[in-house]
Design an enzyme around this catalytic site. Structure first.
Site, PDB file in Angstrom:
ATOM      1  N   HIS A 152      -7.725   0.871  -3.306  1.00 10.34           N
ATOM      2  CA  HIS A 152      -6.373   0.722  -3.174  1.00 10.34           C
ATOM      3  C   HIS A 152      -6.298   0.163  -1.715  1.00 10.34           C
ATOM      4  CE1 HIS A 152      -5.530   3.711  -6.287  1.00 10.34           C
ATOM      5  NE2 HIS A 152      -4.489   3.223  -6.221  1.00 10.34           N
ATOM      6  N   LYS A 156      -2.626   3.331   1.926  1.00 13.39           N
ATOM      7  CA  LYS A 156      -2.583   4.603   1.211  1.00 13.39           C
ATOM      8  C   LYS A 156      -3.161   5.467   1.841  1.00 13.39           C
ATOM      9  CE  LYS A 156      -3.934   6.283  -3.468  1.00 13.39           C
ATOM     10  NZ  LYS A 156      -2.694   7.030  -3.661  1.00 13.39           N
TER      11      LYS A 156
HETATM   12  P1  NAD Z   1       5.655   3.988   1.386  1.00 16.15           P
HETATM   13  O1  NAD Z   1       4.856   4.913   2.360  1.00 16.15           O
HETATM   14  O2  NAD Z   1       5.748   2.582   1.330  1.00 16.15           O
HETATM   15  O3  NAD Z   1       6.850   4.835   0.869  1.00 16.15           O
HETATM   16  C1  NAD Z   1       7.556   6.190   1.045  1.00 16.15           C
HETATM   17  C2  NAD Z   1       8.565   6.309   1.706  1.00 16.15           C
HETATM   18  O4  NAD Z   1       9.138   7.482   1.437  1.00 16.15           O
HETATM   19  C3  NAD Z   1       8.731   5.698   2.909  1.00 16.15           C
HETATM   20  O5  NAD Z   1       9.856   4.566   3.205  1.00 16.15           O
HETATM   21  C4  NAD Z   1       9.189   6.885   3.813  1.00 16.15           C
HETATM   22  O6  NAD Z   1       9.917   6.740   5.023  1.00 16.15           O
HETATM   23  C5  NAD Z   1       9.943   7.744   2.791  1.00 16.15           C
HETATM   24  N1  NAD Z   1      10.003   9.086   3.099  1.00 16.15           N
HETATM   25  C6  NAD Z   1       9.153  10.048   3.728  1.00 16.15           C
HETATM   26  N2  NAD Z   1      10.101  11.488   3.717  1.00 16.15           N
HETATM   27  C7  NAD Z   1      10.983  11.303   2.987  1.00 16.15           C
HETATM   28  C8  NAD Z   1      11.989  12.101   2.315  1.00 16.15           C
HETATM   29  N3  NAD Z   1      11.965  13.479   2.914  1.00 16.15           N
HETATM   30  N4  NAD Z   1      12.947  11.761   1.720  1.00 16.15           N
HETATM   31  C9  NAD Z   1      13.055  10.506   1.390  1.00 16.15           C
HETATM   32  N5  NAD Z   1      12.071   9.535   1.677  1.00 16.15           N
HETATM   33  C10 NAD Z   1      11.039  10.033   2.514  1.00 16.15           C
HETATM   34  O7  NAD Z   1       4.645   4.488   0.146  1.00 16.15           O
HETATM   35  P2  NAD Z   1       4.594   3.732  -1.329  1.00 16.15           P
HETATM   36  O8  NAD Z   1       3.441   2.961  -1.353  1.00 16.15           O
HETATM   37  O9  NAD Z   1       5.864   3.426  -1.798  1.00 16.15           O
HETATM   38  O10 NAD Z   1       4.077   5.254  -2.402  1.00 16.15           O
HETATM   39  C11 NAD Z   1       4.798   6.426  -2.181  1.00 16.15           C
HETATM   40  C12 NAD Z   1       4.300   7.326  -2.976  1.00 16.15           C
HETATM   41  O11 NAD Z   1       3.990   7.047  -4.542  1.00 16.15           O
HETATM   42  C13 NAD Z   1       2.712   7.605  -2.757  1.00 16.15           C
HETATM   43  O12 NAD Z   1       2.340   9.012  -2.993  1.00 16.15           O
HETATM   44  C14 NAD Z   1       1.989   6.826  -3.674  1.00 16.15           C
HETATM   45  O13 NAD Z   1       0.504   7.121  -4.020  1.00 16.15           O
HETATM   46  C15 NAD Z   1       2.764   6.963  -4.713  1.00 16.15           C
HETATM   47  N6  NAD Z   1       2.478   5.878  -5.910  1.00 16.15           N
HETATM   48  C16 NAD Z   1       2.701   6.321  -7.314  1.00 16.15           C
HETATM   49  C17 NAD Z   1       2.594   5.198  -8.050  1.00 16.15           C
HETATM   50  C18 NAD Z   1       2.809   5.871  -9.826  1.00 16.15           C
HETATM   51  O14 NAD Z   1       2.756   5.093 -10.673  1.00 16.15           O
HETATM   52  N7  NAD Z   1       2.940   7.059  -9.948  1.00 16.15           N
HETATM   53  C19 NAD Z   1       2.361   4.062  -7.904  1.00 16.15           C
HETATM   54  C20 NAD Z   1       2.457   3.558  -6.551  1.00 16.15           C
HETATM   55  C21 NAD Z   1       2.473   4.481  -5.399  1.00 16.15           C
END
Ligand code: NAD
Length: 259
Positions: A152, A156
């Site tokens: 990744h 991440k």
């Molecule tokens: P990122 O860090 O770009 O985004 C996360 C966002 O959540 C940030 O903007 C942060 O400020 C915000 N945040 C933090 N605390 C919060 C709260 N209490 N309420 C609302 N927002 C809050 O991360 P990302 O790359 O977008 O990934 C997010 C999650 O999704 C990770 O756990 C990642 O592993 C997961 N993910 C899952 C899939 C899937 O298909 N299931 C795909 C990609 C990423």
């Protein structure tokens, strides 16, 4: 119209979900939450122009959440809290966040007794077929050594990925409780184990390979995500599917895709 709220709306996945919701005729972006970019227009942050939905401080969610479905791509701690709030308010859930501990899962299972939720560590259709292929192969290759490699991007936070752990869980279902070994160092002859390896770097969207290694041959089952849109498209499918489900409980992408 299905009214969608997005938690993590300023994040990599959240911005893409906002884009997809705004561009879908069956969906309406009702609310956007984050802990940063507060007050800014969610559409502008997502790169689709002004839509008149400001990013609301996640601290306010308990007071103001009002939607048919909450989509959560945040952090494990934040998601558990958001699931609690949504379940209290009867708002259905699509949760893509990964990195939950056993403690987190206990709480999530409790909260989802009140509300239907699709929770998947990987929403891409391809990865859900990848898991099925792993499940097929393991039943015929029980004597082979099995190793999992995931890659990744450098940002991440959790390792190994939820997708890799789910592949390990599927394998363990057929092979009993094999030990997971996270990387190897020093003298470590191979035991009754599955090795799990995580590479982090650059902008890799997400790659997973399960190796089935025998004497004189090897099968590798690989999935490569080339863009996050693969996850967003699956999450949008899950939103439309869960909107029609009334029975509370935790569902997976296999339910959404009818696998
Ligand atoms: P990122 O860090 O770009 O985004 C996360 C966002 O959540 C940030 O903007 C942060 O400020 C915000 N945040 C933090 N605390 C919060 C709260 N209490 N309420 C609302 N927002 C809050 O991360 P990302 O790359 O977008 O990934 C997010 C999650 O999704 C990770 O756990 C990642 O592993 C997961 N993910 C899952 C899939 C899937 O298909 N299931 C795909 C990609 C990423």
């Amino acid at each position: 119209m299905i009214r969608v709220a997005v938690a993590g709306a300023a994040g990599r996945m959240g911005r893409l979900i906002v884009q997809n919701v705004v561009q879908d005729e069956e969906l309406e972006l009702a609310q956007a939450f984050d802990v940063r970019e507060i007050g800014k227009d969610a559409g502008e942050i997502a790169g689709v122009g002004r839509i008149g939905v400001p990013i609301t401080d996640a601290k306010e969610m308990e007071k103001v959440l009002d939607a048919d479905v909450l989509v959560d791509f945040t952090t494990a701690e934040a998601a558990v809290e958001n699931i609690r709030i949504a379940s209290q308010k009867g708002v259905k859930l699509v949760v893509g966040t990964t990195g939950f501990t056993e403690e987190h899962w206990k709480k999530i299972e409790e909260y989802c007794k009140n509300v239907p939720a699709v929770i998947s560590p990987n929403f891409s259709v391809g990865v859900n077929i990848f898991w099925k292929l792993v499940e097929f192969a393991v039943q015929f290759l029980k004597d082979y050594d099995i190793e999992i490699l995931e890659m990744h991007h450098r940002f991440k936070k959790d390792a190994p990925s939820g997708t890799a752990l789910k592949a390990a869980e599927i394998i363990k279902k057929y092979l009993g409780d094999k030990k997971l070994v996270f990387g190897r160092e020093g003298v470590c002859p191979r035991g009754d184990e599955i090795g799990v390896f995580a590479i982090r770097g650059g902008d890799i969207v997400g790659e997973h390979t399960v190796f089935f290694i025998g004497m004189g041959e090897r099968i590798e089952i690989t999935h490569r995500a080339l863009s996050r849109q693969a996850f967003a498209s699956g999450a949008i499918k899950a939103v439309k599917w869960i909107a029609k489900v009334d029975k509370p409980g935790i569902y997976g992408m296999n339910d959404v895709l009818g696998l």
